[in-house]
Design an enzyme around this catalytic site. Structure first.
Site, mmCIF file in Angstrom:
data_model
loop_
_atom_site.group_PDB
_atom_site.id
_atom_site.type_symbol
_atom_site.label_atom_id
_atom_site.label_comp_id
_atom_site.label_asym_id
_atom_site.label_seq_id
_atom_site.Cartn_x
_atom_site.Cartn_y
_atom_site.Cartn_z
ATOM 1 N N GLY A 168 63.533 -12.166 5.054
ATOM 2 C CA GLY A 168 64.056 -13.620 5.187
ATOM 3 C C GLY A 168 63.413 -14.246 6.647
ATOM 4 N N SER A 214 59.227 -9.830 6.845
ATOM 5 C CA SER A 214 58.317 -9.473 5.994
ATOM 6 C C SER A 214 57.806 -10.722 4.990
ATOM 7 C CB SER A 214 58.844 -8.488 4.961
ATOM 8 O OG SER A 214 60.104 -8.445 4.717
#
Ligand SMILES: Nc1ncnc2c1ncn2[C@@H]1O[C@H](COP(=O)(O)OS(=O)(=O)O)[C@@H](OP(=O)(O)O)[C@H]1O
Ligand SMILES: Nc1ncnc2c1ncn2[C@@H]1O[C@H](COP(=O)(O)OP(=O)(O)O)[C@@H](O)[C@H]1O
Length: 208
Positions: free
Chosen positions: A37, A111
Site C-alpha cells: 500500500g 511494493s
C-alpha cells in the site's frame, strides 16, 4: 550490474531437519503475509499489531519492513523502477526463507508494481502467500503524512514519490483488503484481528 542467475556449477544441499519438522516444533505453518500500500496507508502499524497479537498467542513471526531493510540489506537501492523491483525480489527471497523456517513472515513494503508482487507470490506455494492490500485513499495518507514526505514530494523536493509522481498498481486478486468503512479507517486492533482470524481459519496457527 546485476549478477543474478549467473552462478554455475552449484548444487542443492539437503538439510537433515526439514520444514515439516520445524513447523511441528512451532505448532504453526510458515507463510508470508505481504502487506502492500501507499506510504502512510498503515502497513507498519498493521504489521506491528499483527506481530504483537501473534506473539501473545504463542506464534512466532518476524517483520520485514521496507524502510528498515533499506538501512542494511537494501542500502544500495534507491526508488527508481529497477531498484524497487530488486528491493521486492530480495525481500521476497528472504521472506521465502523465513516461511521455510516455519515462521509467519510479515513483509511490509509499498511494493508498487503488480508484477513484482506476483513474482514473490510465484516463489511460494500459492496458499502460503497472503497479500494484504491497505486500500487507503491517497488523501488520507497525505493528511497523515507521518514522515513529512508527501509535503516534500508535493514541493518537488522528492522526485518519484509513490502516489504523487510515481505509480501504485493495486492488487487484482489479494487475499485480504483493508479499507475504510463509512469513511472511517478501522482501528489497528480491528485490522489485525481480521488478518489473524484469516490465518487461524486457513490453518496457519497450528501444525496438524
Ligand atoms: N520516492 C519514494 N517513494 C516512496 N517511498 C519513499 C520514497 N522515498 C523515500 N521513501 C520512504 O521509503 C519507504 C518505502 O520503502 P519500500 O522499500 O517499502 O519501497 S518500495 O516497495 O521499494 O517501493 C517509505 O516508507 P513507508 O512510509 O513506510 O511506506 C518512505 O518512508
Ligand atoms: N488504523 C489506523 N487508524 C488510525 N491511524 C493509523 C492507522 N494505521 C496507521 N495509522 C497512522 O497513520 C500513520 C502512518 O502509518 P504507518 O503504519 O507508518 O504507514 P506505512 O507503514 O504504510 O507508511 C501513522 O501515524 C499511524 O499511527
Amino acid at each position: 550490474m546485476s549478477t543474478v542467475g549467473n552462478s554455475t556449477n552449484i548444487f542443492w544441499q539437503e538439510c537433515p531437519v526439514g520444514r515439516a519438522e520445524r513447523q511441528k516444533l512451532l505448532n504453526q505453518k510458515g507463510c508470508v503475509l505481504w502487506i502492500t500500500g501507499l506510504s502512510g496507508s498503515g502497513k507498519s502499524t498493521l504489521a506491528c499489531t499483527v506481530g504483537r497479537e501473534l506473539h501473545s498467542k504463542g506464534k512466532l513471526s518476524y517483520i520485514l519492513d521496507g524502510d528498515n531493510l533499506r538501512h542494511g540489506l537494501n542500502r544500495d537501492l534507491g526508488f527508481k523502477a529497477e531498484d524497487r523491483t530488486e528491493n521486492i525480489r530480495r525481500v521476497g527471497e528472504v521472506a521465502k526463507l523465513f516461511a521455510d523456517a516455519g515462521l509467519i513472515c510479515i513483509a511490509s513494503l509499498i511494493s508498487p508494481y503488480r508484477k513484482d508482487r506476483d513474482a514473490c507470490r510465484a516463489m511460494l506455494p500459492d496458499a502460503n502467500f497472503i497479500e494484504v492490500f491497505m486500500n487507503m485513499p491517497l488523501q488520507l495518507c497525505e493528511e497523515r503524512d507521518a514522515k513529512g514526505l508527501y509535503k516534500l514530494a508535493r514541493a518537488g523536493k522528492i522526485k518519484g514519490f509513490t502516489g504523487i509522481d510515481d505509480p501504485y498498481e493495486p492488487p487484482l486478486n489479494c487475499e485480504i483488503e483493508i479499507q475504510q468503512k463509512d469513511g472511517v479507517c478501522p482501528s489497528p486492533s480491528d485490522m489485525a484481528g481480521e488478518v489473524v482470524t484469516y490465518l487461524g481459519e486457513k490453518g496457519f496457527l497450528q501444525y496438524s
